[in-house]
Write an enzyme that holds these catalytic residues in place. Sequence first.
Site, mmCIF file in Angstrom:
data_model
loop_
_atom_site.group_PDB
_atom_site.id
_atom_site.type_symbol
_atom_site.label_atom_id
_atom_site.label_comp_id
_atom_site.label_asym_id
_atom_site.label_seq_id
_atom_site.Cartn_x
_atom_site.Cartn_y
_atom_site.Cartn_z
ATOM 1 N N THR A 275 0.847 -1.188 0.000
ATOM 2 C CA THR A 275 0.000 0.000 0.000
ATOM 3 C C THR A 275 0.881 1.237 0.000
ATOM 4 O OG1 THR A 275 -1.823 -1.075 1.151
ATOM 5 C CG2 THR A 275 -1.754 1.317 1.244
ATOM 6 N N PHE A 277 1.176 5.146 0.753
ATOM 7 C CA PHE A 277 0.598 6.209 1.563
ATOM 8 C C PHE A 277 1.226 7.542 1.169
ATOM 9 C CE2 PHE A 277 0.118 2.344 3.912
ATOM 10 C CZ PHE A 277 -1.031 2.467 4.684
#
Length: 419
Positions: A275, A277
């Site tokens: 992921t 960010f």
Amino acid sequence: MKAIAPSHLKLMFGSSQPTSRSYPCVQNAQRSDSCGTSRSEWRSTFATLTSKVVTQKTLPMPPVSVGIDHVNGLNRAARVLGMNQKPLSVNDLPPAPMHGGANLRVAYQGVPGAYSEAAACKAYPNYESVPCDQFEVAFQAVELWIADRAVLPIENSLGGSIHRNYDLLLRHCLHIVGEVQLPVHHCLLALPGVRKEFLTCVMSHPQGLAQCERTLTKLGLNVTRKAVDNTAVAAEHIAANNLRDTAAIASARAAEIYGLEVLEDGLQDDASNVTRFVMLAREPIVPRTDRPFKTSIVFAHEKGTSVLYKVLSAFAARNISLTKIESRPNHNRPIRLVDDANVGTAKHFEYMFYIDFEASMAETRVQNALSEVRELTSLLRVLGSYPMDMTPWSPSSSTSHTASSKMNHSYGNVNMAKP
């Protein structure tokens, strides 16, 4: 965790109608010396890159019910206990800025044990945490000076883009000042003594459920799937309610915090699960050329998507590599009507385009490219020019476990640039 009432969200952010925020847009990026070497020069340059302001109607803030000394991240006892922190909600947002220490206060969505907490730790070691129960609240926490930074997910290698945060980037006036790429290692968690064959339900964030769907099927678990706001919230809910027929898909750290056992390790369908960010701040950082930089922009055109090819050509002609392109509905004008004999018939959906590219705003070629894009579009906004995350990564399970074992209250010592 107390849920935010829809009426409160409407008070803060309004409906689909425009609200009173101005969106800084690129006006002129031709001069090769337009990016100064100091923060004051860069802020001045950013001010000159502002034009074509989109105005929105001012809406009142909801009443404040919690004092600043009780806000998460500023209560020292709550920080020590960690798991007892109640996520910041809309009603916790005070109107006045206060800063009680030298450490950065970092807002993230979720509760302790969330992957967003791990990303915040990687970006800002020894930070003061400000957990928030919604993405919108994290944006507001920075704007109201409750937090100095926000670390929020923007895309996942398996699940794709976090569309809500793309929309909020345009709605709010924060700047991207960095990025963090975090390997995501899912585990199946349950109360001590619970066996997999007795489970009837699995809880997690929708993306957590989607990223483990094939593995859950292979395990032969006949369970219902229940989506919640956050992976760690699922673990917290199971522990708080003593649910012995329910498991959570969350991190190993969530198991440690909430007293759960790991029934299955490495639950994700693909080990290459990362992921990305973004780190958000009230002010942009000074762009540089001595290390790899990435720049994020958003643009739109009043006559539709026909301009997309020309915009992409402006970058291709200057050998600027694009790493991301995302289209989102233009909420200010979602549908364009035909202007011929069929006036009033819906003809085209309207979109805004988000683009990331590998180059710094300090480079002449980028300034020239953005100057050309400005001439082609009716809206162009630079979301940020920031250092790329160059941390080495391997899709092995040990990466996540090492990070989890090091994450105590001080959150270890992670070598990351801190804009």
